[in-house]
Scaffold this active site. Structure first.
Site, PDB file in Angstrom:
ATOM      1  N   HIS A  57      60.948  55.798  22.737  1.00 27.27           N
ATOM      2  CA  HIS A  57      61.076  55.613  21.286  1.00 27.27           C
ATOM      3  C   HIS A  57      62.037  56.651  20.724  1.00 27.27           C
ATOM      4  O   HIS A  57      62.498  57.530  21.436  1.00 27.27           O
ATOM      5  CB  HIS A  57      59.718  55.617  20.586  1.00 27.27           C
ATOM      6  CG  HIS A  57      58.972  56.917  20.617  1.00 27.27           C
ATOM      7  ND1 HIS A  57      58.484  57.477  21.771  1.00 27.27           N
ATOM      8  CD2 HIS A  57      58.625  57.774  19.609  1.00 27.27           C
ATOM      9  CE1 HIS A  57      57.859  58.609  21.476  1.00 27.27           C
ATOM     10  NE2 HIS A  57      57.944  58.829  20.175  1.00 27.27           N
ATOM     11  N   HIS A  59      61.964  59.162  18.473  1.00 29.53           N
ATOM     12  CA  HIS A  59      61.685  60.504  17.962  1.00 29.53           C
ATOM     13  C   HIS A  59      62.512  61.566  18.695  1.00 29.53           C
ATOM     14  O   HIS A  59      62.766  61.463  19.896  1.00 29.53           O
ATOM     15  CB  HIS A  59      60.195  60.822  18.070  1.00 29.53           C
ATOM     16  CG  HIS A  59      59.375  60.128  17.013  1.00 29.53           C
ATOM     17  ND1 HIS A  59      58.032  59.878  17.162  1.00 29.53           N
ATOM     18  CD2 HIS A  59      59.724  59.647  15.797  1.00 29.53           C
ATOM     19  CE1 HIS A  59      57.583  59.267  16.064  1.00 29.53           C
ATOM     20  NE2 HIS A  59      58.595  59.108  15.229  1.00 29.53           N
ATOM     21  N   ASP A  61      61.877  64.466  19.807  1.00 34.04           N
ATOM     22  CA  ASP A  61      61.318  65.141  20.984  1.00 34.04           C
ATOM     23  C   ASP A  61      61.260  64.195  22.196  1.00 34.04           C
ATOM     24  O   ASP A  61      60.627  64.522  23.205  1.00 34.04           O
ATOM     25  CB  ASP A  61      59.932  65.746  20.676  1.00 34.04           C
ATOM     26  CG  ASP A  61      58.885  64.715  20.349  1.00 34.04           C
ATOM     27  OD1 ASP A  61      59.188  63.745  19.622  1.00 34.04           O
ATOM     28  OD2 ASP A  61      57.730  64.868  20.810  1.00 34.04           O
ATOM     29  N   HIS A  62      61.955  63.060  22.097  1.00 33.59           N
ATOM     30  CA  HIS A  62      62.066  62.114  23.218  1.00 33.59           C
ATOM     31  C   HIS A  62      63.523  61.747  23.510  1.00 33.59           C
ATOM     32  O   HIS A  62      63.817  61.214  24.573  1.00 33.59           O
ATOM     33  CB  HIS A  62      61.247  60.853  22.931  1.00 33.59           C
ATOM     34  CG  HIS A  62      59.785  61.152  22.753  1.00 33.59           C
ATOM     35  ND1 HIS A  62      58.835  60.864  23.705  1.00 33.59           N
ATOM     36  CD2 HIS A  62      59.121  61.781  21.750  1.00 33.59           C
ATOM     37  CE1 HIS A  62      57.650  61.298  23.287  1.00 33.59           C
ATOM     38  NE2 HIS A  62      57.796  61.857  22.103  1.00 33.59           N
ATOM     39  N   HIS A 115      53.095  53.547  16.908  1.00 32.47           N
ATOM     40  CA  HIS A 115      53.554  54.934  16.692  1.00 32.47           C
ATOM     41  C   HIS A 115      54.926  54.886  16.011  1.00 32.47           C
ATOM     42  O   HIS A 115      55.156  55.539  14.998  1.00 32.47           O
ATOM     43  CB  HIS A 115      53.611  55.659  18.028  1.00 32.47           C
ATOM     44  CG  HIS A 115      54.102  57.073  17.959  1.00 32.47           C
ATOM     45  ND1 HIS A 115      53.380  58.083  17.365  1.00 32.47           N
ATOM     46  CD2 HIS A 115      55.255  57.645  18.414  1.00 32.47           C
ATOM     47  CE1 HIS A 115      54.075  59.212  17.458  1.00 32.47           C
ATOM     48  NE2 HIS A 115      55.216  58.970  18.085  1.00 32.47           N
ATOM     49  N   ASP A 134      54.509  57.924  23.501  1.00 34.86           N
ATOM     50  CA  ASP A 134      53.464  58.380  22.576  1.00 34.86           C
ATOM     51  C   ASP A 134      52.557  57.225  22.145  1.00 34.86           C
ATOM     52  O   ASP A 134      52.057  57.210  21.018  1.00 34.86           O
ATOM     53  CB  ASP A 134      54.098  59.014  21.323  1.00 34.86           C
ATOM     54  CG  ASP A 134      54.755  60.347  21.607  1.00 34.86           C
ATOM     55  OD1 ASP A 134      54.665  60.842  22.749  1.00 34.86           O
ATOM     56  OD2 ASP A 134      55.371  60.900  20.673  1.00 34.86           O
ATOM     57  N   HIS A 172      52.916  63.774  26.281  1.00 35.08           N
ATOM     58  CA  HIS A 172      52.399  65.044  25.747  1.00 35.08           C
ATOM     59  C   HIS A 172      51.125  65.478  26.462  1.00 35.08           C
ATOM     60  O   HIS A 172      50.321  64.648  26.873  1.00 35.08           O
ATOM     61  CB  HIS A 172      52.074  64.918  24.246  1.00 35.08           C
ATOM     62  CG  HIS A 172      53.279  64.756  23.376  1.00 35.08           C
ATOM     63  ND1 HIS A 172      54.012  65.820  22.908  1.00 35.08           N
ATOM     64  CD2 HIS A 172      53.877  63.639  22.906  1.00 35.08           C
ATOM     65  CE1 HIS A 172      55.013  65.365  22.157  1.00 35.08           C
ATOM     66  NE2 HIS A 172      54.966  64.037  22.142  1.00 35.08           N
TER      67      HIS A 172
HETATM   68 FE    FE Z   1      56.385  62.806  21.009  1.00 35.67          FE
HETATM   69 ZN    ZN Z   2      56.772  60.292  19.006  1.00 30.56          ZN
END
Ligand code: FE
Ligand code: ZN
Length: 256
Positions: A57, A59, A61-62, A115, A134, A172
């Site tokens: 996805h 985001h 942090d990905h 998400h 996530d 995570h």
């Molecule tokens: Fe994440």
């Molecule tokens: Zn995420």
């Protein structure tokens, strides 16, 4: 049977980035590279190069190192069709019903919105390996940011149908916090209590609790148990529809 080797790289405070390498062909991908440095270091240590970035996805942090790694290795990027305009550098957009080939290893792709609006999961059936970003966590699930509770339940229900032996490579290390919440919901679930003891022992030694298996999650994760009588009774909603029960559990966790 084609098989992938998975290397788990802990980055930032609680993210996991994964190298996935097809054994036969040596084709190598990285799943959700939050940052580049630790990925490059791991590749160099093993003498591997990078052919693919696989995003679940959009985001940051990905996808944070998408462009840096693409520039360095000339790799291609595969990501979710339903949010492709938000995936930096994307080359191949995939969604429900598609497959993605990492060398000789083939992943089935699932749309798992909730998400984010277009979140993907990648299931390498021959390796019993699921990369689910996530969406599904060990003892938890992602926050519902862009979709509805109904969408997230439907997404989890889709993943729930995978074999019990499937390894759940989520993005995570949230497991201990999820455990505390799960125990608040189902303190009498003896399988959860014993899994909890294992989790606390691993974390006390600084070891990862990921991957879990789908079988573990079906027995202990409150978010995938919204249609189970024991869970429904535990939250005071016996006989309710699973979407309402899931929404109640998700809302309790948001406020936990
Ligand atoms: Fe994440
Ligand atoms: Zn995420």
């Amino acid at each position: 049977m084609a098989h992938i080797d998975v290397v788990q790289i802990p980055v930032l405070s609680d993210n996991y980035v994964y190298l996935a390498r097809d054994e036969e062909s040596g084709t190598c991908g990285v799943v959700d590279p939050a940052v580049g440095g630790p990925v490059i270091a791991e590749l160099e240590k093993r003498g591997w190069t990078l052919d693919w970035i696989i995003n679940t996805h959009h985001h940051g942090d990905h996808t944070g190192a998408n462009l840096e790694l693409k520039e360095k290795y000339g790799c291609q990027i595969v990501g979710p069709r339903l949010e492709q305009q938000r995936i930096p550098g994307i080359d191949q957009a995939v969604g429900d019903g598609d497959t993605f080939s990492l060398g000789n290893s083939v992943a089935k792709v699932y749309d798992v919105p909730g998400h984010t609006a277009g979140h993907n999961a990648y299931w390498f059936e021959d390796s019993d390996t699921l990369f689910c970003g996530d969406t599904l966590f060990a003892l938890g699930c992602g926050r519902v940011f862009e979709g509805t509770h109904e969408q997230m339940w439907t997404s989890l229900d889709k993943l729930r149908g995978l074999p019990a032996a499937t390894k759940i490579y989520c993005a995570h290390e949230y497991t201990e916090a999820n455990l505390n919440f799960a125990l608040s919901v189902e303190p009498a679930n003896s399988t959860l209590v014993s899994r909890g003891n294992q989790i606390r022992a691993l974390r006390a030694e600084g070891k990862p609790t990921v991957p879990s298996t789908m079988g573990d999650e079906l027995a202990t994760n409150p978010f995938v148990r919204a249609d189970q009588e024991a869970l429904q009774i535990a939250v005071g909603m016996p006989g309710s529809d699973p979407v309402s029960v899931f929404a109640e559990v998700r809302t309790r966790k948001d406020n936990f």
